[in-house]
Design a protein around this motif. Structure first.
Motif, PDB file in Angstrom:
ATOM      1  N   TYR A 205       0.778  -1.054   0.104  1.00 27.46           N
ATOM      2  CA  TYR A 205       0.050   0.109   0.032  1.00 27.46           C
ATOM      3  C   TYR A 205       1.007   1.255  -0.010  1.00 27.46           C
ATOM      4  O   TYR A 205       2.231   1.481   0.566  1.00 27.46           O
ATOM      5  CB  TYR A 205      -0.812   0.160   1.140  1.00 27.46           C
ATOM      6  N   VAL A 206       0.281   2.206  -0.670  1.00 23.02           N
ATOM      7  CA  VAL A 206       1.136   3.692  -0.637  1.00 23.02           C
ATOM      8  C   VAL A 206       0.180   4.790  -0.806  1.00 23.02           C
ATOM      9  O   VAL A 206      -0.635   4.765  -1.762  1.00 23.02           O
ATOM     10  CB  VAL A 206       2.161   3.534  -1.856  1.00 23.02           C
ATOM     11  N   ASN A 207       0.394   5.734  -0.048  1.00 17.44           N
ATOM     12  CA  ASN A 207      -0.613   7.020  -0.372  1.00 17.44           C
ATOM     13  C   ASN A 207       0.458   8.134  -0.865  1.00 17.44           C
ATOM     14  O   ASN A 207       1.725   8.199  -0.225  1.00 17.44           O
ATOM     15  CB  ASN A 207      -1.545   7.316   0.619  1.00 17.44           C
ATOM     16  N   PHE A 208      -0.071   9.116  -1.074  1.00 16.85           N
ATOM     17  CA  PHE A 208       0.779  10.410  -1.618  1.00 16.85           C
ATOM     18  C   PHE A 208       0.027  11.815  -1.027  1.00 16.85           C
ATOM     19  O   PHE A 208      -1.362  11.917  -0.884  1.00 16.85           O
ATOM     20  CB  PHE A 208       0.883  10.704  -3.118  1.00 16.85           C
ATOM     21  N   TYR A 209       1.069  12.657  -0.781  1.00 13.88           N
ATOM     22  CA  TYR A 209       0.657  13.857  -0.341  1.00 13.88           C
ATOM     23  C   TYR A 209       1.959  14.885  -1.176  1.00 13.88           C
ATOM     24  O   TYR A 209       3.008  14.605  -1.363  1.00 13.88           O
ATOM     25  CB  TYR A 209       0.887  14.262   1.119  1.00 13.88           C
ATOM     26  N   ASN A 210       1.229  16.181  -1.471  1.00 14.70           N
ATOM     27  CA  ASN A 210       1.876  17.345  -1.702  1.00 14.70           C
ATOM     28  C   ASN A 210       1.884  18.374  -1.115  1.00 14.70           C
ATOM     29  O   ASN A 210       1.103  18.975  -0.914  1.00 14.70           O
ATOM     30  CB  ASN A 210       1.774  17.567  -3.183  1.00 14.70           C
ATOM     31  N   TYR A 211       2.939  18.512   0.096  1.00 18.99           N
ATOM     32  CA  TYR A 211       3.014  19.643   0.953  1.00 18.99           C
ATOM     33  C   TYR A 211       3.856  20.639   0.357  1.00 18.99           C
ATOM     34  O   TYR A 211       4.247  21.490   1.427  1.00 18.99           O
ATOM     35  CB  TYR A 211       3.430  18.904   2.285  1.00 18.99           C
ATOM     36  N   SER A 212       4.129  20.817  -0.829  1.00 22.57           N
ATOM     37  CA  SER A 212       4.961  21.756  -1.332  1.00 22.57           C
ATOM     38  C   SER A 212       4.322  23.345  -0.884  1.00 22.57           C
ATOM     39  O   SER A 212       3.337  23.450  -0.957  1.00 22.57           O
ATOM     40  CB  SER A 212       5.311  21.718  -2.756  1.00 22.57           C
ATOM     41  N   ALA A 213       5.426  24.123  -0.791  1.00 21.07           N
ATOM     42  CA  ALA A 213       5.046  25.573  -0.595  1.00 21.07           C
ATOM     43  C   ALA A 213       4.201  26.147  -1.866  1.00 21.07           C
ATOM     44  O   ALA A 213       4.418  25.951  -2.835  1.00 21.07           O
ATOM     45  CB  ALA A 213       5.996  26.439  -0.350  1.00 21.07           C
ATOM     46  N   GLU A 214       3.136  26.874  -1.470  1.00 25.98           N
ATOM     47  CA  GLU A 214       2.370  27.709  -2.631  1.00 25.98           C
ATOM     48  C   GLU A 214       3.452  28.580  -3.364  1.00 25.98           C
ATOM     49  O   GLU A 214       4.147  29.311  -2.534  1.00 25.98           O
ATOM     50  CB  GLU A 214       1.303  28.516  -1.974  1.00 25.98           C
ATOM     51  N   GLY A 215       3.608  28.282  -4.589  1.00 24.27           N
ATOM     52  CA  GLY A 215       4.426  29.090  -5.516  1.00 24.27           C
ATOM     53  C   GLY A 215       5.759  28.470  -5.699  1.00 24.27           C
ATOM     54  O   GLY A 215       6.627  29.187  -6.392  1.00 24.27           O
ATOM     55  N   TYR A 216       6.055  27.421  -5.031  1.00 27.92           N
ATOM     56  CA  TYR A 216       7.161  26.783  -5.324  1.00 27.92           C
ATOM     57  C   TYR A 216       7.474  26.406  -6.667  1.00 27.92           C
ATOM     58  O   TYR A 216       8.656  26.572  -7.547  1.00 27.92           O
ATOM     59  CB  TYR A 216       7.333  25.486  -4.510  1.00 27.92           C
ATOM     60  N   TRP A 217       6.835  25.543  -7.501  1.00 25.93           N
ATOM     61  CA  TRP A 217       6.921  25.282  -8.689  1.00 25.93           C
ATOM     62  C   TRP A 217       7.031  26.366  -9.788  1.00 25.93           C
ATOM     63  O   TRP A 217       7.606  26.249 -10.772  1.00 25.93           O
ATOM     64  CB  TRP A 217       5.766  24.131  -8.957  1.00 25.93           C
ATOM     65  N   GLN A 218       6.039  27.406  -9.682  1.00 25.01           N
ATOM     66  CA  GLN A 218       6.244  28.462 -10.248  1.00 25.01           C
ATOM     67  C   GLN A 218       7.538  29.279 -10.123  1.00 25.01           C
ATOM     68  O   GLN A 218       7.716  30.121 -11.030  1.00 25.01           O
ATOM     69  CB  GLN A 218       4.848  29.515 -10.364  1.00 25.01           C
ATOM     70  N   ALA A 219       8.199  29.320  -9.372  1.00 24.72           N
ATOM     71  CA  ALA A 219       9.246  30.312  -8.978  1.00 24.72           C
ATOM     72  C   ALA A 219      10.327  29.971 -10.105  1.00 24.72           C
ATOM     73  O   ALA A 219      10.490  28.925 -10.617  1.00 24.72           O
ATOM     74  CB  ALA A 219       9.748  30.045  -7.614  1.00 24.72           C
ATOM     75  N   ASP A 220      11.119  31.087 -10.309  1.00 27.47           N
ATOM     76  CA  ASP A 220      12.184  30.909 -11.236  1.00 27.47           C
ATOM     77  C   ASP A 220      13.243  29.695 -10.747  1.00 27.47           C
ATOM     78  O   ASP A 220      13.509  29.757  -9.591  1.00 27.47           O
ATOM     79  CB  ASP A 220      13.061  32.287 -11.003  1.00 27.47           C
ATOM     80  N   LYS A 221      14.064  29.063 -11.833  1.00 26.77           N
ATOM     81  CA  LYS A 221      14.792  28.080 -11.387  1.00 26.77           C
ATOM     82  C   LYS A 221      15.879  28.264 -10.529  1.00 26.77           C
ATOM     83  O   LYS A 221      16.302  27.639  -9.630  1.00 26.77           O
ATOM     84  CB  LYS A 221      15.102  27.513 -12.828  1.00 26.77           C
ATOM     85  N   SER A 222      16.318  29.764 -10.733  1.00 28.24           N
ATOM     86  CA  SER A 222      17.553  30.075  -9.921  1.00 28.24           C
ATOM     87  C   SER A 222      17.269  29.896  -8.383  1.00 28.24           C
ATOM     88  O   SER A 222      18.048  29.931  -7.551  1.00 28.24           O
ATOM     89  CB  SER A 222      17.920  31.529 -10.414  1.00 28.24           C
ATOM     90  N   LEU A 223      15.886  30.351  -8.117  1.00 27.12           N
ATOM     91  CA  LEU A 223      15.594  30.333  -6.829  1.00 27.12           C
ATOM     92  C   LEU A 223      15.301  28.945  -6.155  1.00 27.12           C
ATOM     93  O   LEU A 223      15.291  28.921  -4.789  1.00 27.12           O
ATOM     94  CB  LEU A 223      14.256  31.077  -6.392  1.00 27.12           C
ATOM     95  N   LYS A 224      15.280  27.905  -6.919  1.00 23.70           N
ATOM     96  CA  LYS A 224      15.152  26.631  -6.470  1.00 23.70           C
ATOM     97  C   LYS A 224      16.319  25.550  -6.347  1.00 23.70           C
ATOM     98  O   LYS A 224      16.322  24.404  -5.923  1.00 23.70           O
ATOM     99  CB  LYS A 224      14.090  25.734  -7.220  1.00 23.70           C
ATOM    100  N   GLU A 225      17.551  26.048  -6.789  1.00 21.72           N
ATOM    101  CA  GLU A 225      18.669  25.261  -7.057  1.00 21.72           C
ATOM    102  C   GLU A 225      19.199  24.703  -5.504  1.00 21.72           C
ATOM    103  O   GLU A 225      19.840  23.873  -5.464  1.00 21.72           O
ATOM    104  CB  GLU A 225      19.807  25.881  -7.663  1.00 21.72           C
ATOM    105  N   GLY A 226      18.817  25.679  -4.436  1.00 23.25           N
ATOM    106  CA  GLY A 226      19.368  25.189  -3.222  1.00 23.25           C
ATOM    107  C   GLY A 226      18.560  24.230  -2.362  1.00 23.25           C
ATOM    108  O   GLY A 226      18.872  23.440  -1.403  1.00 23.25           O
ATOM    109  N   ALA A 227      17.192  23.803  -3.176  1.00 21.79           N
ATOM    110  CA  ALA A 227      16.333  23.019  -2.468  1.00 21.79           C
ATOM    111  C   ALA A 227      16.560  21.545  -2.543  1.00 21.79           C
ATOM    112  O   ALA A 227      16.302  20.643  -1.999  1.00 21.79           O
ATOM    113  CB  ALA A 227      14.900  23.486  -2.676  1.00 21.79           C
ATOM    114  N   GLY A 228      17.247  21.170  -3.850  1.00 20.36           N
ATOM    115  CA  GLY A 228      17.546  19.775  -4.047  1.00 20.36           C
ATOM    116  C   GLY A 228      18.476  19.658  -4.933  1.00 20.36           C
ATOM    117  O   GLY A 228      19.082  20.572  -6.156  1.00 20.36           O
ATOM    118  N   SER A 229      19.402  18.622  -4.851  1.00 20.28           N
ATOM    119  CA  SER A 229      20.711  18.418  -5.796  1.00 20.28           C
ATOM    120  C   SER A 229      20.142  17.443  -7.216  1.00 20.28           C
ATOM    121  O   SER A 229      19.057  17.316  -7.031  1.00 20.28           O
ATOM    122  CB  SER A 229      21.688  17.901  -4.998  1.00 20.28           C
ATOM    123  N   HIS A 230      21.211  17.367  -7.793  1.00 13.59           N
ATOM    124  CA  HIS A 230      20.911  16.475  -9.065  1.00 13.59           C
ATOM    125  C   HIS A 230      20.348  15.262  -8.553  1.00 13.59           C
ATOM    126  O   HIS A 230      19.552  14.658  -9.472  1.00 13.59           O
ATOM    127  CB  HIS A 230      22.016  16.265 -10.044  1.00 13.59           C
TER     128      HIS A 230
END
Length: 394
Positions: A205-230
């Motif tokens: 069994y598996v369930n899923f949640y998206n608790y990402s911050a509002e506006g995260y995916w829309q933000a410029d790529k340069s602002l998100k480089e620190g959130a996750g590595s390759h």
């Protein structure tokens, strides 16, 4: 000689008993609580003014007349950013390399949950049920216990709230960034229900949640480089607020999918801060019909696609150019960590959703699990819960 040895042993044990005291505590009407620090951003040039998300959790804090916290009924100190994998056993107990604690209770020496309806709750702490004031304070990144810090270093309260925990209920608490632009933070308390459901031991069994911050995916790529590595694959840019999930099961180290499990529509996940439990979805533990139904070995691949995009429409190859939240990929394989050398470009690699372990006379034996995958600001986290299994027989 043998009699003398027995007498000496008895005297030694009596001496130990006389010199040591063990205090046993009991919580009469407990609730069960597990806490994660999901503040997963890093401090770099673009967000240098934000405070490092190193926390202390205080339950029922004692506050003096000047508003300074001087004590608490329960303290969860050195709460650092959570690990990608939260396994079905207390994995941090006894660790002494660092005081940092990837979850609560984690390293804390506290009463933990029992086996409840066959599920092992030893990764949850017992706390008294009822209404509690709960604080999360930002603390310095050092090894000094919170209440030994200077007064001025104990004044940064990030969250101060009141929550009710009901008797014998199982809770998971999350602290995360709610808005990527305003930097608003929040706490979410989820009352789990896996121990109340008629779940089959032959299904995963598996369930899923998206608790990402509002506006995260829309933000410029340069602002998100620190959130996750390759290592996070294309997930590091975030996914849209509404995503369909497709599942494939394949033989290990290959792209050969199991018959009937090639890009099956599996679930939908929407960004939400609701405390409701998401529905569980399942697939057979022995989906590989060639297995001996004692142990099995396969990889689970989840493809997160924007609604309207089907797996056949995916631009196979390099997904690194996708910064619009259209795609996300999770590959789950291995016991406790992703194993294998399969090139999965753009895929976030996570541990497998089934457990292979020595049980009874079988080594290994495969057990089904109950899993939760949480997507948070360019990362994904896996929490696994397992039923008790028979001890090994050698």
């Amino acid at each position: 000689m043998k009699k003398l040895q027995l007498l000496l042993s008895a005297a030694f044990l009596m001496g130990v008993s006389a010199c040591s005291k063990v205090d046993y505590t009991e919580i009469e009407r407990p609730a069960y609580l597990r806490v994660f620090n999901d503040m997963n951003f890093k401090i770099y040039l673009a967000n240098k003014d934000e405070q490092i998300p190193f926390l202390t959790m205080l339950i029922d804090p004692v506050v003096d007349k000047d508003g300074l916290v001087t004590g608490a009924a329960i303290t969860g100190d050195f709460l650092t950013q959570r690990d990608t994998y939260a396994p079905p056993y207390p994995s941090h107990v006894g660790e002494s390399v660092t005081v940092n604690n990837p979850e609560y209770p984690g390293k804390e020496s506290v009463l933990v949950g029992p086996v409840l309806n066959g599920f092992d709750l030893s990764s949850w702490a017992q706390i008294p049920s009822g209404e509690h004031r709960i604080m999360f304070c930002i603390r310095p990144t050092n090894s000094i216990p919170f209440f030994q810090l200077e007064d001025k270093l104990r004044k940064t309260i990030m969250i101060d709230t009141v929550l009710t925990l009901n008797e014998r209920e199982v809770y998971t608490m999350h602290v995360f960034q709610k808005n990527f632009v305003t930097k608003e933070n929040t706490v979410l308390l989820r009352e789990e229900n896996f121990h109340k459901l008629p779940l089959s031991d032959s299904l995963v069994y598996v369930n899923f949640y998206n608790y990402s911050a509002e506006g995260y995916w829309q933000a410029d790529k340069s602002l998100k480089e620190g959130a996750g590595s390759h290592e996070q694959g294309v997930m590091r840019y975030g996914v849209r607020d509404d995503m369909n999930i497709w599942m494939s099961l394949s033989k290990p180290y290959t792209y050969t999918t199991l018959p009937g499990y090639h890009f099956n529509y599996f679930a939908n996940v929407k960004r939400s801060y609701s405390s409701a439990v998401a529905p569980y979805h399942s697939f057979p533990l022995f989906a590989d019909t060639t297995s001996d139904r004692i142990s099995t070995d396969f990889m689970t691949l989840f493809s997160l696609l924007q609604p309207g995009v089907s797996p056949e429409q995916m631009p196979y190859g390099n997904y690194e150019s996708d910064v619009a939240g259209t795609y996300g990929f999770l590959g789950c394989y291995g016991n406790g960590q992703f194993t294998g050398n399969l090139d999965l470009r753009g895929v976030l690699k996570m541990p497998g959703l089934n457990i292979n372990i020595h049980s009874g006379t079988y080594n290994p034996r495969t057990f089904a699990t109950i899993n939760t995958i949480e997507i948070i600001n360019g990362r994904a986290y896996l929490t696994t819960v397992q039923r008790r299994y028979a001890a090994p027989i050698y």
